[in-house]
Design an enzyme around this catalytic site. Structure first.
Site, PDB file in Angstrom:
ATOM      1  N   ILE A 177      79.894  65.247  37.582  1.00 23.94           N
ATOM      2  CA  ILE A 177      79.862  66.709  37.692  1.00 23.94           C
ATOM      3  C   ILE A 177      80.954  67.158  38.647  1.00 23.94           C
ATOM      4  O   ILE A 177      80.977  66.725  39.792  1.00 23.94           O
ATOM      5  CB  ILE A 177      78.529  67.223  38.267  1.00 23.94           C
ATOM      6  CG1 ILE A 177      77.341  66.571  37.575  1.00 23.94           C
ATOM      7  CG2 ILE A 177      78.453  68.739  38.186  1.00 23.94           C
ATOM      8  CD1 ILE A 177      76.012  66.891  38.238  1.00 23.94           C
ATOM      9  N   GLY A 235      67.075  50.914  32.960  1.00 24.73           N
ATOM     10  CA  GLY A 235      68.296  50.767  33.745  1.00 24.73           C
ATOM     11  C   GLY A 235      68.626  51.988  34.592  1.00 24.73           C
ATOM     12  O   GLY A 235      69.698  52.097  35.163  1.00 24.73           O
ATOM     13  N   GLU A 239      85.371  62.953  44.780  1.00 25.94           N
ATOM     14  CA  GLU A 239      84.579  63.794  43.867  1.00 25.94           C
ATOM     15  C   GLU A 239      83.400  63.031  43.276  1.00 25.94           C
ATOM     16  O   GLU A 239      82.304  63.571  43.135  1.00 25.94           O
ATOM     17  CB  GLU A 239      85.498  64.301  42.741  1.00 25.94           C
ATOM     18  CG  GLU A 239      84.843  65.222  41.726  1.00 25.94           C
ATOM     19  CD  GLU A 239      84.346  66.533  42.336  1.00 25.94           C
ATOM     20  OE1 GLU A 239      85.170  67.302  42.834  1.00 25.94           O
ATOM     21  OE2 GLU A 239      83.117  66.758  42.321  1.00 25.94           O
ATOM     22  N   GLY A 294      78.181  62.244  40.423  1.00 27.25           N
ATOM     23  CA  GLY A 294      78.850  61.443  39.397  1.00 27.25           C
ATOM     24  C   GLY A 294      79.942  62.209  38.689  1.00 27.25           C
ATOM     25  O   GLY A 294      80.963  62.550  39.285  1.00 27.25           O
ATOM     26  N   VAL A 354      81.105  50.982  37.858  1.00 25.90           N
ATOM     27  CA  VAL A 354      82.087  52.070  37.921  1.00 25.90           C
ATOM     28  C   VAL A 354      83.511  51.525  37.835  1.00 25.90           C
ATOM     29  O   VAL A 354      84.350  52.038  37.092  1.00 25.90           O
ATOM     30  CB  VAL A 354      81.897  52.901  39.213  1.00 25.90           C
ATOM     31  CG1 VAL A 354      82.943  53.994  39.298  1.00 25.90           C
ATOM     32  CG2 VAL A 354      80.501  53.511  39.249  1.00 25.90           C
ATOM     33  N   ASP A 410      69.476  57.997  48.913  1.00 26.63           N
ATOM     34  CA  ASP A 410      70.651  58.314  48.097  1.00 26.63           C
ATOM     35  C   ASP A 410      70.911  59.822  48.104  1.00 26.63           C
ATOM     36  O   ASP A 410      72.033  60.279  48.337  1.00 26.63           O
ATOM     37  CB  ASP A 410      70.411  57.795  46.669  1.00 26.63           C
ATOM     38  CG  ASP A 410      71.527  58.150  45.720  1.00 26.63           C
ATOM     39  OD1 ASP A 410      72.578  57.490  45.785  1.00 26.63           O
ATOM     40  OD2 ASP A 410      71.367  59.104  44.927  1.00 26.63           O
ATOM     41  N   LYS A 468      74.154  62.295  49.763  1.00 27.90           N
ATOM     42  CA  LYS A 468      74.878  63.317  49.008  1.00 27.90           C
ATOM     43  C   LYS A 468      74.766  64.692  49.666  1.00 27.90           C
ATOM     44  O   LYS A 468      75.736  65.437  49.704  1.00 27.90           O
ATOM     45  CB  LYS A 468      74.368  63.343  47.569  1.00 27.90           C
ATOM     46  CG  LYS A 468      74.734  62.069  46.814  1.00 27.90           C
ATOM     47  CD  LYS A 468      74.023  62.009  45.473  1.00 27.90           C
ATOM     48  CE  LYS A 468      74.312  60.706  44.747  1.00 27.90           C
ATOM     49  NZ  LYS A 468      73.390  60.535  43.602  1.00 27.90           N
ATOM     50  N   GLY A 485      76.003  56.964  35.912  1.00 31.34           N
ATOM     51  CA  GLY A 485      76.407  56.421  34.623  1.00 31.34           C
ATOM     52  C   GLY A 485      77.859  56.009  34.683  1.00 31.34           C
ATOM     53  O   GLY A 485      78.681  56.658  35.334  1.00 31.34           O
ATOM     54  N   LYS A 529      79.303  57.046  48.040  1.00 25.28           N
ATOM     55  CA  LYS A 529      78.655  58.086  48.853  1.00 25.28           C
ATOM     56  C   LYS A 529      78.215  57.573  50.211  1.00 25.28           C
ATOM     57  O   LYS A 529      78.234  58.296  51.195  1.00 25.28           O
ATOM     58  CB  LYS A 529      77.463  58.687  48.118  1.00 25.28           C
ATOM     59  CG  LYS A 529      76.483  57.673  47.612  1.00 25.28           C
ATOM     60  CD  LYS A 529      75.626  58.244  46.488  1.00 25.28           C
ATOM     61  CE  LYS A 529      75.015  57.140  45.644  1.00 25.28           C
ATOM     62  NZ  LYS A 529      75.845  56.724  44.524  1.00 25.28           N
TER      63      LYS A 529
END
Lengths: 409, 409
Positions: free
Chosen positions: B131, B182, B124, B129, B12, B196, B200, B298, B100
């Site tokens: 969205i 990946g 955000e 990600g 990222v 995960d 969120k 991504g 997160k």
């Protein structure tokens, strides 16, 4: 304390009044100042409401009251809304509206006036009712270049098509049911002919690409010609028919923009948007596809979007929100004209002749097709080709009628 | 000019650097001031980049440079990210993060510190990600009371389940494929065990209901126990199995919150969210259901969300964004414990005995069921009942094993 005026007490306007007045404490707390609905403008009388004392019939009272900092325009139509909104902005009042017709026709001009007067002109509710889409597009996609926007932008037509798909209901029956349920107006023209969706795709395109597109620049086709057997054939190909509004930035920097019934693959997330729901699929060069989904209309949903805009105006009473686009021009729009797969239905008096010509002209290797001997019809999805090429082939067929639908495949 | 520092140059972080540096002109124009990436903090060396001169290894340089007004934390993990972020906020720097784990563990505290220091703490990218969901939830739903949030919050597990559903692939094969592509890490635990997704849903619940929920308060179950025949039975009932994170405000003002594999009707818009896509369905008392959909992970998608937050911090350099919640406590969470339809699979050594007991205990009038004589199994969807009631019935069956999945029906 901030005073607010509401212009119009119809479905949306009464919803706005109710939220602002009945949830006043919550809303005032959230914007950290007391919110006071000072006036509601409507030519009709509304007696017996808890807030009947707020009604006025003379717009000038709102215009000339410097107390009123934020005005909600929820009258609909271009006139006199345009005149009222313009005057309010020029007087230094922020304006929020749910009026897609006004924004699609006059958005660029009103935004400019708002800028010049350092006030806000917000219109989240004008597209997708209660779905947050305009603001997320602008803010969260700030670091993106938007390349495409596609949407199911009209709940009435989506309800009708859905009834045709799921309940095998024909168009007229589905329309009558939609009217009975209050999803379609007595005069359903604006919905079923695509005009409503057209206004919304204009607003979305303007935001996405920074240029005003006027409704008359958009190739617009409604759903009145969609028959039950089109829907069935589409189902055979794993598709549904949806009224799609689409805008795309071409490499030429021109915009391809249209509203039309479209054969959509069930693989596409838009195909699952049913009933009166709306959805807007935005493609950014960084984020890829992002979709916003929800009820595109309805009193509460739309009113709550208007109220959210009012709250945003109050929070930014001295600051401008970045939400703007340039004037449009006649050069902005172009046909995309790229190879595409088309849904085609051909029919003739002689099924044998039709069949032979179909095989001779289109082959059958790379394409999906369904033959219906009883109806003397063949429906198929072409290979990728320019529309003109497919049309040429179709025109070469003898004694044969045809119908083409575009696809998202 | 505004100087920005990036902490972390992984997937990222490098994306953030690339957007800010390679699209600098566009971004500077949009925020109306020059944006300067002054430092990139990473312990590794990155030679040969056009911006290799910006790398530093010492956090103190960022902390003590008053020029740096906005810091992007994209290191991941709670430590040392927590310490670094806290120090930056205390020094009056705005911080944005995609982390997160950090927000789920320390969100309430960091938001409070940001408030006290009149700077922004935005995140955000930590949910969904690329969205846009947190900001629209807060802003556009301002006039709503949010009652429920449900989401497909993890792309890896959604990809695996999708492969099981569409390609009939078993769990292990689908996981191996996800790793090869990946989409899954070498150690896939955090994804497949639901951790995960849990982080969120904590963040979403906190924003929606104004109270921090800590990950260990959430009943969390992953997808490792989902078998191919569960998927097939679900399909028989017109359903798909998805890993759903859910938070709901109960009438008691407590919050019911869980992450678990859930049998979702194909009628529900979430069922069409395929592959690595994520979607968050928010229910408001005014808007009804609103959904946000897109790539949940991504490099480009997440980085562009981080950059959008950076841009928002720059635009609001002297103004606070309203985005906050209170500390959580051990009393916030409760079981919803309402009647529900459950997906049940029962199996036994003797199919005849199983069949008889099933009919005697559950009847068959109001329920959907599938018998599989070969596997000596029966799968069914119960009528609405409390989970404890259904479990009691199941426990009364002799020589019989069972498995329960919750549903969204």
């Amino acid at each position: 304390m901030i005073s607010v005026a509401i212009m119009g007490h119809g479905v949306v306007g009464s919803g706005v009044a109710e939220i602002l007045i009945h949830h006043n404490e919550l809303i005032s707390a959230r914007v950290k100042t007391e919110v006071n609905v000072k006036y509601i403008l409507d030519l009709r009388d509304f007696d017996g409401l808890s807030y009947s004392d707020k009604f006025i019939k003379d717009f000038e009272i709102i215009l000339n009251d410097d107390d009123v900092k934020v005005v909600a325009e929820v009258m609909g139509g271009v006139n006199p809304a345009y005149d009222f909104v313009k005057k309010c902005l020029l007087k230094g009042k922020s304006v929020v509206t749910s009026n897609k017709e006004l924004v699609a026709a006059k958005g660029a001009e009103l935004i400019k006036i708002a800028e010049q007067n350092n006030v806000n002109f917000l219109f989240e509710a004008s597209v997708g009712g209660g779905i947050p889409v305009l603001r997320p597009m602008v803010q969260c996609l700030a670091a993106n270049r938007i390349t495409e926007v596609s949407g199911i932008l009209n709940g009435t037509t989506n309800y009708i098509l859905n009834k045709m798909i799921v309940d095998n209901m024909d168009f007229d029956t589905a329309l009558a049911l939609a009217q009975e349920k209050g999803y379609a107006e007595k005069d359903p023209t604006a919905d079923i002919e695509g005009h409503d969706a057209c206004r919304k795709i204009c607003i979305l395109a303007a935001l996405a690409f920074g240029k005003h597109i006027y409704p008359d620049q958009v190739s617009t086709e409604g759903i009145t010609k969609i028959s039950l057997d089109d829907v069935e054939y589409a189902d055979n190909f794993g598709c549904v028919i949806k009224l799609i509004g689409h805008a795309e930035l071409l490499e030429s920097s021109k915009i391809s923009i249209w509203v039309r019934p479209t054969v959509v693959s069930r693989e596409c997330i838009l195909s699952g948007v049913n009933g009166v729901f709306n959805a807007i699929l935005v493609t950014g060069d960084q984020t890829g596809e992002v979709m916003f989904y929800g009820k595109g209309a309805g009193k509460e949903a739309t009113a709550s979007a208007v109220v959210a805009d009012i709250m945003d105006c109050i929070k930014h009473i001295d600051a401008r929100k970045y939400l703007s686009w340039e004037d449009g021009d006649s050069q902005s729009v172009a046909d995309s004209n790229k190879p595409e797969r088309l849904f085609v239905k051909i029919w003739s008096d002689s099924f044998e002749a039709l069949e032979k010509q179909f095989h001779d002209t289109f082959g059958t290797a790379g394409i999906q097709f369904v033959k219906n001997k009883y109806r003397k019809e063949i429906a198929f999805i072409t290979e990728e080709a320019f529309e003109s090429e497919t049309a040429e082939k179709l025109n070469s067929l003898e004694n044969c009628n045809y119908k083409i639908l575009h696809t998202m495949l």
